[in-house]
Design an enzyme around this catalytic site. Structure first.
Site, PDB file in Angstrom:
ATOM      1  CG  HIS A 103      -1.645  -1.259   1.455  1.00  0.00           C
ATOM      2  ND1 HIS A 103      -2.645  -1.692   0.615  1.00  0.00           N
ATOM      3  CD2 HIS A 103      -1.509  -2.224   2.399  1.00  0.00           C
ATOM      4  CE1 HIS A 103      -3.112  -2.858   1.052  1.00  0.00           C
ATOM      5  NE2 HIS A 103      -2.428  -3.199   2.120  1.00  0.00           N
ATOM      6  CD  GLU A 120      -2.637  -3.845   6.083  1.00  0.00           C
ATOM      7  OE1 GLU A 120      -3.727  -4.422   6.175  1.00  0.00           O
ATOM      8  OE2 GLU A 120      -2.020  -3.734   5.010  1.00  0.00           O
ATOM      9  CG  HIS A 178       1.211  -6.871   3.211  1.00  0.00           C
ATOM     10  ND1 HIS A 178       1.486  -5.579   2.817  1.00  0.00           N
ATOM     11  CD2 HIS A 178      -0.145  -6.973   3.204  1.00  0.00           C
ATOM     12  CE1 HIS A 178       0.350  -4.933   2.598  1.00  0.00           C
ATOM     13  NE2 HIS A 178      -0.660  -5.763   2.819  1.00  0.00           N
ATOM     14  NE  ARG A 198      -5.229  -8.233  -6.722  1.00  0.00           N
ATOM     15  CZ  ARG A 198      -6.196  -7.537  -7.288  1.00  0.00           C
ATOM     16  NH1 ARG A 198      -6.098  -7.171  -8.562  1.00  0.00           N
ATOM     17  NH2 ARG A 198      -7.257  -7.178  -6.598  1.00  0.00           N
TER      18      ARG A 198
END
Length: 322
Positions: A103, A120, A178, A198
């Site tokens: 991200h 996150e 990740h 992605r």
């Protein structure tokens, strides 16, 4: 104003990699066997949470914030983020491997998408034997090595794999590559953002037989190429206390294990408090009302609150503030 603890209807998301654990383990009512996410608390446009309890039932989170910005968010949170709710809370069930992704940070997300970035954290609620996460690279690499690995279909050889167990926790900073592996159920706390790059998806096809979109060019400038072994979260297991887990600019998370009542004075906190119940059942009470939640449910306690009482014989919670 009667700003009691607020529970919201879950927003369930079908995913190619989804499964049934959100139903079998967390009690969600699933429409099919491919439900990968339950968005518990969201201000994301098009997926805004709706109150499920009390006098505000049927009201959206954004409408509540519009009416009571400082009372819901806290003065300092409102001054920083405006009326946009800054955190997105989810439960995620990965029956299959998720795509390998990353991200963008705040600066890049703002420039490209007029959005927040996405930092996150994950708390492992359940994991099959030998279940793994992908977090970062196993060695420092260069941008050129990364690009070459995408061309040669060898990216997976460069990645770091982590075996996981229930109770493990991980912090994923923006830019860190990740993926959640098959057989893992997690509680996720993240910045309010849906910006995902992605980069590899095992050549899978969607229901229409199409390969899923990759974001190869966008990822090159967003990725952290250093190894950075900074992702495993160490935290205390003390009972009936708030055990610190993560304290970052975007959220603070504590772990609480209860076997009796706990009361907090939060009059100086100047932030909302979120409780995710990860085991057992707990009655959460503030100055204006109360609600009981069980494993797999989430509550927002508005910032106007002065005192919080947690009443439980046996429960485990994640406590989130700004």
């Amino acid at each position: 104003m009667n700003l009691y603890p607020l529970k919201f209807y879950p927003i369930l998301k079908e995913r190619l990699w989804g499964g049934t654990k959100l139903g079998t383990l967390l009690g969600k009512e699933l429409e099919n066997d491919l439900i990968g996410e339950s968005w518990e608390l969201s201000g994301v446009t098009g997926d805004v949470s709706i109150v499920a309890n009390g006098s505000f039932v049927g009201t959206t989170l954004t409408d509540l914030i519009d009416q009571f910005p400082e009372e819901i968010l806290g003065k300092s949170v409102f001054e920083r983020f405006g009326k946009e709710f800054p955190i997105l809370i989810k439960f995620i069930d990965a029956q299959k491997d998720l795509s390998i992704q990353l991200h963008p940070n705040d600066d890049l997300a703002r420039k490209r998408h007029n959005s927040f970035g996405k930092t996150e954290m994950w708390y492992i609620m359940d994991a099959d034997n030998d279940a793994e996460l992908i977090i970062g690279f196993k060695d420092d690499i260069t941008r050129e090595t990364y690009v070459e690995s995408l061309k040669n279909d060898t990216l997976t050889d460069l990645l770091n794999y982590e075996n996981v167990s229930e109770g493990d926790a991980y912090f994923i900073s923006a830019g860190k590559i990740h993926a959640i592996g098959a057989g893992i159920l997690i509680a996720e706390i993240q910045q309010t953002s849906d910006q995902t790059y992605r980069v590899y998806d095992y050549n899978r096809k969607d229901a229409q037989g199409n390969l899923r979109e990759l974001h190869t060019e966008l990822s090159v400038d967003a990725i952290s190429y250093d190894k950075q072994d900074d992702f495993k979260v160490s935290y205390g297991q003390g009972t009936n206390v708030s055990n610190p887990m993560v304290n970052c600019p975007y959220f603070k998370t504590n772990f609480i294990s209860l076997n009796k009542n706990m009361q907090f004075d939060v009059s100086d906190q100047d932030s909302f408090t979120i409780y995710m119940c990860i085991d057992g059942e707990v009655l959460i009470e503030n100055d204006f009302g109360s609600i009981s939640i069980r494993k797999g449910e989430t509550v927002l306690v508005p910032a106007i609150t002065n005192h919080i009482l947690l009443n439980a014989k046996q429960a485990k919670l994640l406590e989130i503030t700004i």
